[in-house]
Design a protein around this motif. Structure first.
Motif, PDB file in Angstrom:
ATOM      1  N   PHE A 152       0.844  -1.198   0.000  1.00 18.60           N
ATOM      2  CA  PHE A 152       0.000   0.000   0.000  1.00 18.60           C
ATOM      3  C   PHE A 152       0.877   1.244   0.000  1.00 18.60           C
ATOM      4  O   PHE A 152       2.064   1.201   0.317  1.00 18.60           O
ATOM      5  N   LYS A 153       0.266   2.346  -0.411  1.00 19.07           N
ATOM      6  CA  LYS A 153       0.927   3.649  -0.374  1.00 19.07           C
ATOM      7  C   LYS A 153       0.129   4.536   0.565  1.00 19.07           C
ATOM      8  O   LYS A 153      -1.091   4.427   0.635  1.00 19.07           O
ATOM      9  N   LEU A 154       0.822   5.391   1.277  1.00 16.75           N
ATOM     10  CA  LEU A 154       0.137   6.363   2.120  1.00 16.75           C
ATOM     11  C   LEU A 154       0.019   7.665   1.346  1.00 16.75           C
ATOM     12  O   LEU A 154       1.025   8.255   0.938  1.00 16.75           O
ATOM     13  N   VAL A 155      -1.211   8.090   1.103  1.00 16.93           N
ATOM     14  CA  VAL A 155      -1.482   9.335   0.398  1.00 16.93           C
ATOM     15  C   VAL A 155      -2.341  10.200   1.313  1.00 16.93           C
ATOM     16  O   VAL A 155      -3.468   9.817   1.651  1.00 16.93           O
ATOM     17  N   ASP A 156      -1.789  11.316   1.738  1.00 14.21           N
ATOM     18  CA  ASP A 156      -2.480  12.202   2.682  1.00 14.21           C
ATOM     19  C   ASP A 156      -2.942  11.442   3.922  1.00 14.21           C
ATOM     20  O   ASP A 156      -4.058  11.642   4.407  1.00 14.21           O
ATOM     21  N   LYS A 187      -3.779   8.369   4.209  1.00 14.64           N
ATOM     22  CA  LYS A 187      -4.701   7.268   3.947  1.00 14.64           C
ATOM     23  C   LYS A 187      -4.004   6.185   3.138  1.00 14.64           C
ATOM     24  O   LYS A 187      -3.244   6.480   2.220  1.00 14.64           O
ATOM     25  N   ALA A 188      -4.298   4.927   3.481  1.00 16.98           N
ATOM     26  CA  ALA A 188      -3.686   3.795   2.783  1.00 16.98           C
ATOM     27  C   ALA A 188      -4.405   3.554   1.454  1.00 16.98           C
ATOM     28  O   ALA A 188      -5.631   3.478   1.413  1.00 16.98           O
ATOM     29  N   GLN A 189      -3.601   3.434   0.389  1.00 19.70           N
ATOM     30  CA  GLN A 189      -4.124   3.069  -0.925  1.00 19.70           C
ATOM     31  C   GLN A 189      -3.446   1.770  -1.346  1.00 19.70           C
ATOM     32  O   GLN A 189      -2.225   1.740  -1.501  1.00 19.70           O
ATOM     33  N   PRO A 190      -4.208   0.692  -1.496  1.00 18.45           N
ATOM     34  CA  PRO A 190      -3.625  -0.594  -1.880  1.00 18.45           C
ATOM     35  C   PRO A 190      -2.820  -0.474  -3.176  1.00 18.45           C
ATOM     36  O   PRO A 190      -3.213   0.256  -4.085  1.00 18.45           O
ATOM     37  N   SER A 191      -1.714  -1.204  -3.238  1.00 16.64           N
ATOM     38  CA  SER A 191      -0.860  -1.085  -4.422  1.00 16.64           C
ATOM     39  C   SER A 191      -0.181  -2.388  -4.834  1.00 16.64           C
ATOM     40  O   SER A 191       0.727  -2.363  -5.650  1.00 16.64           O
ATOM     41  N   HIS A 242      -0.703  -4.532  -6.954  1.00 21.64           N
ATOM     42  CA  HIS A 242      -1.467  -4.856  -8.152  1.00 21.64           C
ATOM     43  C   HIS A 242      -0.780  -5.842  -9.085  1.00 21.64           C
ATOM     44  O   HIS A 242      -1.389  -6.267 -10.070  1.00 21.64           O
ATOM     45  N   THR A 266      -6.095  -5.463  -1.263  1.00 22.33           N
ATOM     46  CA  THR A 266      -4.693  -5.074  -1.431  1.00 22.33           C
ATOM     47  C   THR A 266      -4.153  -5.410  -2.816  1.00 22.33           C
ATOM     48  O   THR A 266      -3.318  -4.699  -3.351  1.00 22.33           O
TER      49      THR A 266
END
Length: 193
Positions: free
Chosen positions: A108-112, A114-118, A120, A156
């Motif tokens: 995942f990536k943390l953007v602002d 918040k976790a964004q699954p990555s 892929h 995820t």
């Protein structure tokens, strides 16, 4: 596909061990490249160190102890987990793998904040597991391992990736027939993987 098989059981003569070897055999026979990660045989250390926790959100380098496992995870097109459910959870060694390898910048990536699954690169997931107790007892407890695979892991990996959860419940009361039926089900899933 390049398939990472994560196996977590300490006893080489267990039913889980037999399932593990059958999974690897069937996937290999189907033409897949299998990276067989036997966490116990590889002496994977599930404990997150103080330094790892303090630097959890920082970019890790090649010197990081988990780096070889991160590379293996990122090379994979699919993931097959093979493990028993103990105390309604993953074996500690598998839980530690998630803690130490599914890192920010990896799964995942943390953007602002918040976790964004990555994760892929993973286009397909299967979990093959056994429970000592019944499905009913697992449901009463909320069946955390099933939820973690079907919800967290599904969220995820690549969106829309198929996720299979194959569980043999009530191993404490299992018979040759129930174990054979489950093995046949797992074999069919691996053949079609």
């Amino acid at each position: 596909m390049n398939i990472l098989v994560l196996y977590a059981h300490p006893v080489e003569t267990s039913f889980n061990a037999g399932l593990h070897w059958m999974i690897v055999e069937r996937l290999t026979a189907a033409g897949h490249t299998v990276d067989d990660c036997d966490l116990y045989a590889e002496a994977f250390d599930p404990r997150m160190t103080r330094d790892e926790r303090l630097n959890y959100h920082n970019q890790r380098g090649a010197a990081d102890a988990a780096a070889p496992y991160v590379e293996r995870l990122l090379r994979a097109d699919a993931l097959v987990l093979s493990y028993p459910v103990w105390n309604y959870g993953f074996p500690a060694i598998l839980k530690g793998f998630f803690d130490r390898v599914f890192l920010p910048g990896v799964s995942f990536k943390l953007v602002d904040g918040k976790a964004q699954p990555s994760l892929h690169n993973i286009r397909k997931v299967a979990a093959v597991t056994t429970y000592g107790g019944s499905r009913f007892r697992a449901m009463l407890m909320g069946d955390p391992p099933r939820k973690l695979i079907n919800r967290m892991l599904r969220a995820t990996v690549k969106p829309g990736a198929p996720v299979s959860y194959l569980a043999h419940y009530a191993m404490n009361l299992s018979t040759d027939q129930t174990r054979k039926a489950f093995t046949t089900k797992v074999a069919a899933c691996m053949d079609a993987f």
